[in-house]
Design an enzyme around this catalytic site. Structure first.
Site, short mmCIF file in Angstrom:
data_model
loop_
_atom_site.label_atom_id
_atom_site.label_comp_id
_atom_site.label_asym_id
_atom_site.label_seq_id
_atom_site.Cartn_x
_atom_site.Cartn_y
_atom_site.Cartn_z
N LYS A 28 23.33 -6.30 -10.65
CA LYS A 28 23.75 -5.52 -9.49
C LYS A 28 25.22 -5.11 -9.59
CE LYS A 28 19.88 -5.37 -7.15
NZ LYS A 28 19.18 -4.08 -6.90
N ASP A 31 6.92 2.12 -14.08
CA ASP A 31 7.49 0.85 -14.55
C ASP A 31 8.89 1.15 -15.05
OD1 ASP A 31 8.26 -1.48 -15.79
OD2 ASP A 31 6.55 -1.58 -17.16
N VAL A 32 9.90 0.79 -14.29
CA VAL A 32 11.26 1.19 -14.65
C VAL A 32 11.78 0.44 -15.88
CG1 VAL A 32 11.88 1.95 -12.33
CG2 VAL A 32 12.35 -0.42 -13.03
N ASN A 58 15.90 2.64 -6.81
CA ASN A 58 15.85 1.56 -5.84
C ASN A 58 15.06 0.34 -6.32
OD1 ASN A 58 15.78 0.41 -2.96
ND2 ASN A 58 13.60 0.75 -3.40
N ASP A 84 0.83 -1.20 0.00
CA ASP A 84 0.00 0.00 0.00
C ASP A 84 0.87 1.26 0.00
OD1 ASP A 84 -1.95 1.88 0.21
OD2 ASP A 84 -2.67 1.26 2.19
N TYR A 137 20.60 -11.66 -11.65
CA TYR A 137 20.50 -10.66 -10.59
C TYR A 137 21.88 -10.12 -10.22
CZ TYR A 137 19.32 -8.74 -5.94
OH TYR A 137 19.17 -7.93 -4.84
#
Length: 258
Positions: A162, A65-66, A92, A44, A158
């Site tokens: 990163k 929406d990145v 982020n 929320d 991932y």
């Protein structure tokens, strides 16, 4: 010294975890905030909006929406339309997907890289013209200890994404420092958040608890821990910090496993 009065920050992935904590922390430090919220996020974002408003700051919630350049550009533009400036970007938003490497298709690879690496670049790129014109900016990104000082099995896409954020940050730091824009990246360790508590794509509750027991400080991180570091990096106190990777993991990456 970590005062953000008069500053405007845009934060992606702001509905929960590190993004939500950063929005609240920035608001308490005096910043107005644009919250980037992905419509598929079950958390929320209105609770975050209410927290920022309760701190006496102005707040805008913008669907984001990145993985879409148009969406990110509209996100940045909403800050300009609402506040006339962008001083701080916290890129982020991120996702984790567990996939054994030999089952990692191009589609699965691209999905994670689109969000975790290109999403950071899109957020930075959208804000940079406004920052360059103003002669001031703070670009901040969330990487991970996975891909920087540690690894994460079955998460090759991932960890690659990163790790790529670090190279991006260093290049931009050199290119835009002369314009009054600093660029830095934080690599969190295990943070108790909706992502880390996911038992399918991340550690799950038991894994998070085990990580805490194995930490030199006896716990995993809290979203507020990372938010406090972002506050420092966004402030004038960090004006000489540029192009740096800051690991915040309670020292867990220094522990040698048996």
């Amino acid at each position: 010294m970590c005062d953000l009065t008069g500053r405007v920050a845009i934060i992606s992935g702001a509905a929960s975890g590190i993004g939500a904590a950063t929005a609240r922390t920035f608001a308490r430090a005096g910043a107005d905030v644009v919250l980037g919220w992905f419509p598929g996020d079950p958390h929320d974002v209105e609770q975050v909006r209410d927290s920022v408003a309760a701190a006496g700051r102005q707040v805008v919630v913008h669907e984001l929406d990145v993985s879409s350049t148009a969406s990110v550009d509209a996100f940045a533009r909403s800050a300009i339309d609402s506040f006339g400036r962008i001083d701080v970007v916290v890129a982020n938003a991120g996702i984790a997907r567990t996939v054994p490497s030999l089952e990692l298709t191009d589609q699965a690879w691209n999905q994670v890289v689109e969000v975790n690496l290109l999403g950071v670049w899109r957020c930075f790129r959208a804000a940079l013209p406004y920052m360059q014109e103003a002669g001031y900016g703070r670009l901040l990104a969330t990487s991970s200890v996975a891909g920087t000082v540690q690894c994460w099995t079955e998460h090759a896409h991932y960890t690659a994404a990163k790790a790529g954020i670090v190279g991006l940050v260093r290049s931009l730091a050199i290119e835009f420092g002369k314009h009054g824009i600093t660029v830095n990246v934080v690599a969190p360790g295990v943070i108790e958040s909706p992502q880390s508590l996911d038992p399918i794509n991340s550690l799950g509750a038991e894994g998070v608890a085990a990580a805490g027991r194995g930490s030199p400080v006896g716990r995993v991180g809290r979203p507020e821990d990372i938010a406090s570091l972002y506050l420092y990096l966004a402030s004038e106190a960090a004006s000489f910090m540029n192009g740096q990777l800051l690991v915040m993991d309670g020292g867990r990456s220094l522990v040698v496993s048996d």
